[in-house]
Write a protein that holds these residues in place. Structure first.
Motif, mmCIF file in Angstrom:
data_model
loop_
_atom_site.group_PDB
_atom_site.id
_atom_site.type_symbol
_atom_site.label_atom_id
_atom_site.label_comp_id
_atom_site.label_asym_id
_atom_site.label_seq_id
_atom_site.Cartn_x
_atom_site.Cartn_y
_atom_site.Cartn_z
ATOM 1 N N ARG A 139 0.818 -1.225 0.000
ATOM 2 C CA ARG A 139 0.000 0.000 0.000
ATOM 3 C C ARG A 139 0.844 1.265 0.000
ATOM 4 O O ARG A 139 0.542 2.225 -0.704
ATOM 5 C CB ARG A 139 -0.952 -0.003 1.206
ATOM 6 N N GLY A 140 1.916 1.292 0.795
ATOM 7 C CA GLY A 140 2.742 2.493 0.828
ATOM 8 C C GLY A 140 3.426 2.765 -0.493
ATOM 9 O O GLY A 140 3.458 3.903 -0.978
ATOM 10 N N SER A 141 3.994 1.730 -1.104
ATOM 11 C CA SER A 141 4.693 1.939 -2.368
ATOM 12 C C SER A 141 3.714 2.196 -3.519
ATOM 13 O O SER A 141 4.046 2.931 -4.452
ATOM 14 C CB SER A 141 5.596 0.750 -2.695
ATOM 15 N N ARG A 142 2.515 1.612 -3.445
ATOM 16 C CA ARG A 142 1.511 1.944 -4.464
ATOM 17 C C ARG A 142 1.158 3.424 -4.407
ATOM 18 O O ARG A 142 1.049 4.099 -5.428
ATOM 19 C CB ARG A 142 0.250 1.100 -4.272
ATOM 20 N N ALA A 143 0.996 3.930 -3.176
ATOM 21 C CA ALA A 143 0.673 5.350 -3.020
ATOM 22 C C ALA A 143 1.817 6.222 -3.507
ATOM 23 O O ALA A 143 1.600 7.262 -4.157
ATOM 24 C CB ALA A 143 0.347 5.649 -1.555
ATOM 25 N N GLU A 164 15.182 7.816 -12.558
ATOM 26 C CA GLU A 164 16.192 7.061 -13.282
ATOM 27 C C GLU A 164 16.281 5.618 -12.785
ATOM 28 O O GLU A 164 16.573 4.705 -13.563
ATOM 29 C CB GLU A 164 17.560 7.732 -13.118
ATOM 30 N N ALA A 165 16.044 5.419 -11.490
ATOM 31 C CA ALA A 165 16.138 4.070 -10.931
ATOM 32 C C ALA A 165 15.487 4.048 -9.559
ATOM 33 O O ALA A 165 15.559 5.014 -8.796
ATOM 34 C CB ALA A 165 17.593 3.615 -10.818
ATOM 35 N N VAL A 166 14.862 2.912 -9.258
ATOM 36 C CA VAL A 166 14.380 2.609 -7.915
ATOM 37 C C VAL A 166 15.105 1.347 -7.459
ATOM 38 O O VAL A 166 15.134 0.345 -8.185
ATOM 39 C CB VAL A 166 12.857 2.372 -7.891
ATOM 40 N N VAL A 167 15.709 1.401 -6.280
ATOM 41 C CA VAL A 167 16.424 0.260 -5.710
ATOM 42 C C VAL A 167 15.700 -0.141 -4.433
ATOM 43 O O VAL A 167 15.618 0.651 -3.492
ATOM 44 C CB VAL A 167 17.894 0.597 -5.410
ATOM 45 N N ASP A 212 8.210 -3.794 -2.965
ATOM 46 C CA ASP A 212 7.840 -2.424 -3.305
ATOM 47 C C ASP A 212 8.322 -1.954 -4.668
ATOM 48 O O ASP A 212 8.024 -0.824 -5.068
ATOM 49 C CB ASP A 212 8.360 -1.481 -2.214
ATOM 50 N N HIS A 213 9.060 -2.770 -5.390
ATOM 51 C CA HIS A 213 9.435 -2.421 -6.756
ATOM 52 C C HIS A 213 8.262 -2.576 -7.721
ATOM 53 O O HIS A 213 8.194 -1.880 -8.734
ATOM 54 C CB HIS A 213 10.590 -3.306 -7.223
ATOM 55 N N ALA A 214 7.336 -3.508 -7.428
ATOM 56 C CA ALA A 214 6.277 -3.847 -8.390
ATOM 57 C C ALA A 214 5.392 -2.654 -8.760
ATOM 58 O O ALA A 214 5.085 -2.467 -9.950
ATOM 59 C CB ALA A 214 5.439 -5.004 -7.856
ATOM 60 N N PRO A 229 11.861 2.250 -14.087
ATOM 61 C CA PRO A 229 12.846 1.177 -13.905
ATOM 62 C C PRO A 229 13.112 0.948 -12.420
ATOM 63 O O PRO A 229 13.347 1.893 -11.664
ATOM 64 C CB PRO A 229 14.089 1.707 -14.626
ATOM 65 N N ALA A 230 13.055 -0.302 -11.994
ATOM 66 C CA ALA A 230 13.233 -0.631 -10.577
ATOM 67 C C ALA A 230 13.817 -2.028 -10.454
ATOM 68 O O ALA A 230 13.495 -2.919 -11.248
ATOM 69 C CB ALA A 230 11.903 -0.549 -9.835
ATOM 70 N N ILE A 231 14.672 -2.212 -9.437
ATOM 71 C CA ILE A 231 15.212 -3.532 -9.144
ATOM 72 C C ILE A 231 14.982 -3.850 -7.676
ATOM 73 O O ILE A 231 14.916 -2.953 -6.828
ATOM 74 C CB ILE A 231 16.715 -3.655 -9.472
ATOM 75 N N MET A 232 14.838 -5.138 -7.394
ATOM 76 C CA MET A 232 14.759 -5.621 -6.022
ATOM 77 C C MET A 232 16.023 -6.393 -5.701
ATOM 78 O O MET A 232 16.425 -7.285 -6.455
ATOM 79 C CB MET A 232 13.539 -6.530 -5.830
ATOM 80 N N LEU A 233 16.649 -6.055 -4.567
ATOM 81 C CA LEU A 233 17.771 -6.804 -4.023
ATOM 82 C C LEU A 233 17.232 -7.656 -2.887
ATOM 83 O O LEU A 233 16.636 -7.125 -1.942
ATOM 84 C CB LEU A 233 18.853 -5.857 -3.510
#
Length: 311
Positions: A150-154, A167-170, A248-250, A258-262
């Motif tokens: 919910r937080g990342s969707r918002a 440019e990027a979400v990590v 939270d990348h989805a 552009p986003a990656i999950m570690l």
């Protein structure tokens, strides 16, 4: 404190503090949940806010509603010196499921986020750098399906509405459970041979994020960080591999960023996943420090700029 892996091909790196990471893990360990532990959840939010303010960042609380209640993401910002309109976001969620103290999931990610913010506190990035503590990531605390993150969707919705140039979400998602003797599983349909032992970091991106996945792996190699990395690029936005969308990348994939999950792959390796036994004493702190080293090097390359990296 100990230095990062010495000067590899990529040159010298800042230092990562084991003591600070342990401090964050120790404070955050415990159920942090909107229904069964709302006070602890708010304390975690306040802790992230206080730590980031103390480091000198401009901090905003991004409010959103869920179940008629108000919650906040914590957004710390350092404006870029040359291209401030371009953003680089680093995210980690600070909530837990109802029955787990959440040391790996996800105090580990938050601890690394705060350590990275400390490392970069006097850095002058060319791009705007934002460290975000995310609320209400977990999916298992409501009966309805499909309302997790919910937080990342918002936050992704706000970014899209305001036209952020990201440019990027990590995303740092459970990054401290690893070992050469741990059996490693994988979701059905993964298009690669997954190593049999859980001693690696998975770096997951969608098609749009393929360049980030490749760049992270190359950064680890260039700086000679002793961290096995398994890169995975999924078709589309991961719809055919739902397990690759479980953080939270989805929402940022879905918004076209552009986003990656570690990740240490959570339940595919960790028997303590979402259990009362997910405690600090189960974590591999040496592995977590290496993940922090690699991420710091990656951010240095993406953000550019100059300044004194902190020890």
């Amino acid at each position: 404190m100990r230095p990062l892996s010495g000067a590899g091909k990529g040159g010298a790196l800042p230092a990562v503090s084991r003591d600070r990471i342990v401090q964050h893990l120790t404070f955050l360990e415990g159920v942090r949940h909107p229904v069964v532990a709302p006070v602890a959840l708010q304390q975690a939010c306040g802790y992230v806010e206080d730590m980031l303010r103390a480091l000198g960042y401009a901090v905003d609380l991004h409010g959103f509603e869920d179940g008629a209640e108000q919650y906040h993401n914590v957004v710390a910002t350092r404006l870029g010196t040359r291209r401030p309109e371009k953003r680089l976001l680093v995210l980690a969620h600070f909530d837990t499921v109802a029955g787990s103290p959440g040391a790996d999931d996800n105090a580990s990610g938050v601890a690394l986020l705060l350590e990275l913010a400390a490392i970069f506190k006097q850095w002058r990035p060319e791009l705007t750098l934002q460290f975000v503590g995310v609320n209400l990531e977990e999916n298992a605390d409501r009966e309805e399906a499909g309302i997790g993150l919910r937080g990342s969707r918002a936050l992704a919705a706000l970014a899209a509405a305001q036209g952020w140039e990201i440019e990027a979400v990590v995303v740092l998602e459970s990054v401290a459970f690893a070992g050469s003797s741990l059996p490693q599983g994988a979701p059905a349909g993964v298009p690669l041979q997954v190593p049999p032992h859980g001693d690696f970091l998975a770096v997951i991106g969608n098609e749009m994020s393929q360049g980030l996945v490749t760049r992270f792996a190359l950064t680890v190699e260039s700086f000679q960080v002793p961290l096995p990395v398994v890169p995975l690029v999924v078709p589309g936005n991961g719809e055919l591999l739902p397990d690759t969308r479980r953080s939270d990348h989805a929402p940022f994939w879905d918004a076209g960023y552009p986003a990656i999950m570690l990740t240490d792959t959570t339940n595919f390796r960790n028997p303590h996943y979402h259990q009362p036994s997910d405690t600090v004493d189960t974590l591999n702190l040496s592995f977590a420090l290496r993940v922090c080293e690699a991420t710091a090097a990656f951010l240095l390359g993406l953000a550019g700029g100059e300044g004194e990296a902190q020890r």
